[in-house]
Design an enzyme around this catalytic site. Structure first.
Site, PDB file in Angstrom:
ATOM      1  N   GLY A  58      89.264  -4.685  -6.040  1.00 23.07           N
ATOM      2  CA  GLY A  58      88.499  -5.788  -5.457  1.00 23.07           C
ATOM      3  C   GLY A  58      89.104  -7.142  -5.800  1.00 23.07           C
ATOM      4  O   GLY A  58      89.200  -8.035  -4.943  1.00 23.07           O
ATOM      5  N   SER A 117      94.772   1.983   1.416  1.00 22.52           N
ATOM      6  CA  SER A 117      95.783   2.683   0.619  1.00 22.52           C
ATOM      7  C   SER A 117      96.833   1.714   0.109  1.00 22.52           C
ATOM      8  O   SER A 117      97.102   0.694   0.730  1.00 22.52           O
ATOM      9  CB  SER A 117      96.471   3.770   1.454  1.00 22.52           C
ATOM     10  OG  SER A 117      97.470   4.390   0.667  1.00 22.52           O
ATOM     11  N   LYS A 156      91.694   8.188   6.074  1.00 23.41           N
ATOM     12  CA  LYS A 156      92.208   7.909   4.721  1.00 23.41           C
ATOM     13  C   LYS A 156      92.242   9.201   3.894  1.00 23.41           C
ATOM     14  O   LYS A 156      93.173   9.441   3.125  1.00 23.41           O
ATOM     15  CB  LYS A 156      91.330   6.859   4.022  1.00 23.41           C
ATOM     16  CG  LYS A 156      91.629   6.624   2.535  1.00 23.41           C
ATOM     17  CD  LYS A 156      93.070   6.159   2.310  1.00 23.41           C
ATOM     18  CE  LYS A 156      93.354   5.565   0.948  1.00 23.41           C
ATOM     19  NZ  LYS A 156      92.904   6.223  -0.233  1.00 23.41           N
ATOM     20  N   HIS A 208      95.165  11.193   5.045  1.00 19.40           N
ATOM     21  CA  HIS A 208      96.345  10.496   4.499  1.00 19.40           C
ATOM     22  C   HIS A 208      96.599  10.969   3.068  1.00 19.40           C
ATOM     23  O   HIS A 208      97.725  11.305   2.698  1.00 19.40           O
ATOM     24  CB  HIS A 208      96.109   8.983   4.544  1.00 19.40           C
ATOM     25  CG  HIS A 208      97.018   8.180   3.659  1.00 19.40           C
ATOM     26  ND1 HIS A 208      96.862   8.130   2.283  1.00 19.40           N
ATOM     27  CD2 HIS A 208      98.094   7.414   3.928  1.00 19.40           C
ATOM     28  CE1 HIS A 208      97.814   7.372   1.763  1.00 19.40           C
ATOM     29  NE2 HIS A 208      98.568   6.913   2.735  1.00 19.40           N
ATOM     30  N   ASN A 209      95.567  11.001   2.262  1.00 17.27           N
ATOM     31  CA  ASN A 209      95.735  11.440   0.871  1.00 17.27           C
ATOM     32  C   ASN A 209      96.123  12.902   0.785  1.00 17.27           C
ATOM     33  O   ASN A 209      96.914  13.289  -0.072  1.00 17.27           O
ATOM     34  CB  ASN A 209      94.451  11.192   0.078  1.00 17.27           C
ATOM     35  CG  ASN A 209      94.262   9.723  -0.265  1.00 17.27           C
ATOM     36  OD1 ASN A 209      94.769   8.856   0.443  1.00 17.27           O
ATOM     37  ND2 ASN A 209      93.532   9.427  -1.316  1.00 17.27           N
ATOM     38  N   GLU A 236      99.638  13.094   1.469  1.00 19.72           N
ATOM     39  CA  GLU A 236     100.309  12.570   0.259  1.00 19.72           C
ATOM     40  C   GLU A 236     100.460  13.683  -0.799  1.00 19.72           C
ATOM     41  O   GLU A 236     101.530  13.837  -1.398  1.00 19.72           O
ATOM     42  CB  GLU A 236      99.473  11.402  -0.273  1.00 19.72           C
ATOM     43  CG  GLU A 236      99.930  10.775  -1.568  1.00 19.72           C
ATOM     44  CD  GLU A 236      98.909   9.719  -2.034  1.00 19.72           C
ATOM     45  OE1 GLU A 236      98.505   8.865  -1.218  1.00 19.72           O
ATOM     46  OE2 GLU A 236      98.503   9.770  -3.213  1.00 19.72           O
ATOM     47  N   ARG A 246      88.063  45.025  11.711  1.00 18.41           N
ATOM     48  CA  ARG A 246      86.723  44.413  11.743  1.00 18.41           C
ATOM     49  C   ARG A 246      85.798  45.207  12.658  1.00 18.41           C
ATOM     50  O   ARG A 246      84.609  45.383  12.384  1.00 18.41           O
ATOM     51  CB  ARG A 246      86.808  42.957  12.210  1.00 18.41           C
ATOM     52  CG  ARG A 246      87.557  42.043  11.229  1.00 18.41           C
ATOM     53  CD  ARG A 246      87.651  40.611  11.744  1.00 18.41           C
ATOM     54  NE  ARG A 246      86.343  39.958  11.768  1.00 18.41           N
ATOM     55  CZ  ARG A 246      85.722  39.586  12.860  1.00 18.41           C
ATOM     56  NH1 ARG A 246      86.262  39.775  14.047  1.00 18.41           N
ATOM     57  NH2 ARG A 246      84.532  39.005  12.781  1.00 18.41           N
TER      58      ARG A 246
HETATM   59  P1  NBP Z   1      86.399   1.379  -9.995  1.00 16.80           P
HETATM   60  O1  NBP Z   1      86.405   2.544  -9.079  1.00 16.80           O
HETATM   61  O2  NBP Z   1      86.811   1.580 -11.387  1.00 16.80           O
HETATM   62  O3  NBP Z   1      84.952   0.701  -9.944  1.00 16.80           O
HETATM   63  C1  NBP Z   1      84.639  -0.382 -10.776  1.00 16.80           C
HETATM   64  C2  NBP Z   1      83.788  -1.376 -10.044  1.00 16.80           C
HETATM   65  O4  NBP Z   1      82.567  -0.764  -9.598  1.00 16.80           O
HETATM   66  C3  NBP Z   1      83.390  -2.523 -10.959  1.00 16.80           C
HETATM   67  O5  NBP Z   1      83.383  -3.709 -10.195  1.00 16.80           O
HETATM   68  C4  NBP Z   1      81.990  -2.113 -11.374  1.00 16.80           C
HETATM   69  O6  NBP Z   1      81.192  -3.199 -11.795  1.00 16.80           O
HETATM   70  C5  NBP Z   1      81.478  -1.551 -10.081  1.00 16.80           C
HETATM   71  N1  NBP Z   1      80.234  -0.777 -10.222  1.00 16.80           N
HETATM   72  C6  NBP Z   1      80.022   0.434 -10.776  1.00 16.80           C
HETATM   73 BR1  NBP Z   1      81.279   1.439 -11.620  1.00 16.80          BR
HETATM   74  N2  NBP Z   1      78.747   0.837 -10.705  1.00 16.80           N
HETATM   75  C7  NBP Z   1      78.117  -0.137 -10.069  1.00 16.80           C
HETATM   76  C8  NBP Z   1      76.759  -0.315  -9.695  1.00 16.80           C
HETATM   77  N3  NBP Z   1      75.852   0.626  -9.914  1.00 16.80           N
HETATM   78  N4  NBP Z   1      76.423  -1.470  -9.081  1.00 16.80           N
HETATM   79  C9  NBP Z   1      77.352  -2.413  -8.833  1.00 16.80           C
HETATM   80  N5  NBP Z   1      78.649  -2.299  -9.161  1.00 16.80           N
HETATM   81  C10 NBP Z   1      79.035  -1.171  -9.770  1.00 16.80           C
HETATM   82  O7  NBP Z   1      87.297   0.197  -9.359  1.00 16.80           O
HETATM   83  P2  NBP Z   1      88.721   0.230  -8.628  1.00 16.80           P
HETATM   84  O8  NBP Z   1      89.698   1.085  -9.339  1.00 16.80           O
HETATM   85  O9  NBP Z   1      89.046  -1.189  -8.365  1.00 16.80           O
HETATM   86  O10 NBP Z   1      88.426   0.947  -7.237  1.00 16.80           O
HETATM   87  C11 NBP Z   1      87.449   0.476  -6.330  1.00 16.80           C
HETATM   88  C12 NBP Z   1      87.341   1.435  -5.165  1.00 16.80           C
HETATM   89  O11 NBP Z   1      88.592   1.480  -4.493  1.00 16.80           O
HETATM   90  C13 NBP Z   1      87.027   2.867  -5.574  1.00 16.80           C
HETATM   91  O12 NBP Z   1      86.175   3.448  -4.635  1.00 16.80           O
HETATM   92  C14 NBP Z   1      88.367   3.549  -5.548  1.00 16.80           C
HETATM   93  O13 NBP Z   1      88.253   4.940  -5.310  1.00 16.80           O
HETATM   94  C15 NBP Z   1      89.035   2.817  -4.404  1.00 16.80           C
HETATM   95  N6  NBP Z   1      90.491   2.813  -4.439  1.00 16.80           N
HETATM   96  C16 NBP Z   1      91.158   2.624  -5.603  1.00 16.80           C
HETATM   97  C17 NBP Z   1      92.534   2.610  -5.633  1.00 16.80           C
HETATM   98  C18 NBP Z   1      93.276   2.379  -6.911  1.00 16.80           C
HETATM   99  O14 NBP Z   1      94.522   2.439  -6.888  1.00 16.80           O
HETATM  100  N7  NBP Z   1      92.608   2.086  -8.010  1.00 16.80           N
HETATM  101  C19 NBP Z   1      93.255   2.765  -4.442  1.00 16.80           C
HETATM  102  C20 NBP Z   1      92.554   2.910  -3.258  1.00 16.80           C
HETATM  103  C21 NBP Z   1      91.180   2.934  -3.285  1.00 16.80           C
HETATM  104  P3  NBP Z   1      81.149  -3.633 -13.349  1.00 16.80           P
HETATM  105  O15 NBP Z   1      82.344  -4.510 -13.557  1.00 16.80           O
HETATM  106  O16 NBP Z   1      79.879  -4.356 -13.482  1.00 16.80           O
HETATM  107  O17 NBP Z   1      81.214  -2.378 -14.171  1.00 16.80           O
END
Ligand code: NBP
Length: 473
Positions: free
Chosen positions: A14, A128, A182, A185-186, A189, A443
């Site tokens: 994010g 991605s 997506k 895609h994975n 991958e 069968r």
């Molecule tokens: P995470 O998947 O680790 O999620 C952390 C975020 O979720 C933090 O902002 C956290 O807030 C928030 N959160 C949670 Br946990 N529970 C919550 C709740 N009940 N209410 C509100 N906020 C909540 O973060 P990420 O690795 O940045 O990935 C984000 C998304 O993107 C995921 O769905 C992931 O599968 C996807 N994604 C990730 C990648 C990668 O390379 N990492 C690639 C492509 C897609 P907090 O700070 O208050 O705990």
């Protein structure tokens, strides 16, 4: 001043997506459940563009221009529902929530339907490219209504990767289509990675090359038709030396592969849709086998063939051909699943456009995808990529080497499930007659399940327990 778009959920993905938007000149509202993350983002990167930080959901929503565009990047599953429940009551008809997390497409369909009732557009967008992609240009696969894409598309295309000036972002189709694509895609991958791993394994243990030598082989391959991000990073990983021990890095890493679930979903969904994706399934199972430490320990002394090596200097070229042919099968299977999903859910997905938006930003980006785009341009409704002129010629040219590599792996006792299943799939499609006829006979014998005949319409049953006459059922 109001923000053009907002991002809530400021972990790695994010935060980088928000920075990407700001760097492209889009004023972006930022919010996180724990406000410390919001503060840290603005303190560290506030100079990069116009960030509008908000501590509360109300303030965040109020800072967005209308119709509101709200992107959520939170952990998939229950957190996603929690965030939707928090924001939906604050939104008005015409507003949009984009879920950029790795949601299951069925969840996205459910959420989209629920929000549609309130007039809010819910856009499940596959993103991605990991954190680097999020910052510098990911591949974006947005689902949801066409109307929401009119409002979101220009922004998303602006921050996506570009290849030859063409954005790696396109509207995939309604409701869960984006997350579905997506997911596949994975899955592709997984398959791509497994085939590369098998290539390495054969070069290492059949041809006795060192990791450094294999890195060179991959570097050479990366100048040809296999040119891709995954081949490029494979060379990097293989050339890396562990600082602590001086040994090749690949030799000090525990050989148990992990997974987060999108590969498994691809296979589960394929089973539901009745689509054969053996290459993807074997890739998921190969990771699973690797992780069964006790099973592997117990099996280590099972008999195998005598240790031997391949002396043929052209073996690396043969592996390149096996890899290319198997890769074509992996993509053919993945695209078959996309077309089946599209038909099942009425998404009308443009397969060529999917190949186009995967050319940059994402993990499977590759020169090869241009060929897939061209194949769908030539025949948008082709039942399989394998019959495309370019691919059928390439596989025809590779098949001798491909068969030799699979045979060599079997002879030397080196597991090559990806290569083997890809070849079996190819030969199954080619077969004039499959032994499925015998399966049907069995069968009918044990369960009176009936069969169809090659020479007449209808369903038939043979009275196996009686005089074995045939009856029409
Ligand atoms: P995470 O998947 O680790 O999620 C952390 C975020 O979720 C933090 O902002 C956290 O807030 C928030 N959160 C949670 Br946990 N529970 C919550 C709740 N009940 N209410 C509100 N906020 C909540 O973060 P990420 O690795 O940045 O990935 C984000 C998304 O993107 C995921 O769905 C992931 O599968 C996807 N994604 C990730 C990648 C990668 O390379 N990492 C690639 C492509 C897609 P907090 O700070 O208050 O705990």
């Amino acid at each position: 001043e109001k923000a053009r778009i907002g991002v809530t959920g400021l972990a790695v993905m994010g935060r980088n997506l928000a920075r990407n938007l700001a760097r492209h000149g889009h004023p972006v509202a930022v919010h996180n459940r724990t406000p410390a993350r919001t503060k840290a983002l603005v303190e560290e990167f506030g100079h990069e563009g116009a960030f509008l930080p908000a501590e509360t959901a109300e303030a965040f929503v109020a800072s967005l221009e209308r119709p509101r565009r709200l992107v959520m990047m939170v952990k998939a599953g229950a957190p996603t529902d929690a965030v939707i429940d928090e924001f939906a009551p604050l939104l008005e008809p015409g507003d949009m929530i984009v879920d950029g997390g790795n949601a299951h497409f069925a969840d996205t369909r459910r959420r989209e339907a629920a929000l549609r009732e309130r007039g809010v557009h819910f856009v499940g967008a596959g993103i991605s490219g990991g954190e680097e992609g999020a910052l510098h240009g990911p591949s974006i696969m947005p689902g949801g209504s066409a109307e929401s894409y009119d409002a979101l598309g220009p922004l998303l295309e602006d921050i996506s990767a570009k290849v030859g000036g063409i954005p790696c972002c396109a509207h995939v189709g309604p409701d869960g289509a984006g997350h579905f694509v997506k997911m596949v895609h994975n899955g592709i991958e997984y398959s791509d990675m497994q085939l590369i791993a098998e290539s390495y394994d054969l070069l290492r243990y059949a041809a006795d090359l060192t990791p450094a030598e294999i890195a060179e082989v991959f570097r050479t391959w990366n100048t040809g038709r296999l040119e891709s991000y995954l081949i490029e990073i494979t060379a990097e990983v293989l050339a890396h030396t562990d600082a602590a021990t001086g040994r090749p890095f690949v030799d000090v890493v525990l050989d148990q592969a992990e997974q987060k679930g999108t590969g498994r979903w691809t296979v589960q969904t394929a089973l539901d849709l009745g689509v054969p994706v053996g290459g993807i399934a074997e890739a998921v199972f190969a990771r699973s086998v690797s992780g069964h430490a006790a099973l592997r320990d117990a099996s280590r002394n099972l008999p195998g063939p005598p240790r031997a090596r391949v002396a043929d200097p052209t073996f690396a070229d043969a592996v390149e051909k096996a890899l290319y042919a198997s890769k074509i099968v992996a993509y053919a299977q993945g695209f078959h699943e996309i077309q089946a999903g599209s038909a099942e859910y009425g998404w009308d997905i443009d397969s060529g456009a999917m190949a186009t938006i995967w050319r940059g930003g994402c993990i499977i980006r590759a020169r090869f995808l241009d060929r897939i785009r061209a194949a769908y341009e030539a025949d948008p409704h082709t039942p399989t990529l394998l019959t495309d002129d370019h691919f059928s010629e390439a596989v025809g040219d590779a098949q001798g080497a491909w068969r030799d590599v699979v045979a060599t792996a079997a002879r030397l006792g080196i597991p090559a499930p990806g290569f083997s299943t890809a070849l079996a799939y190819y030969d199954s499609l080619r077969a004039v007659r499959l032994p499925a006829a015998l399966t049907q006979g069995q069968r009918d014998f044990f369960g009176a399940h009936t069969y169809r005949r090659v020479d007449r319409e209808g369903s038939f049953h043979t009275l196996w327990g009686g005089d074995r006459t045939e009856v029409e059922s």
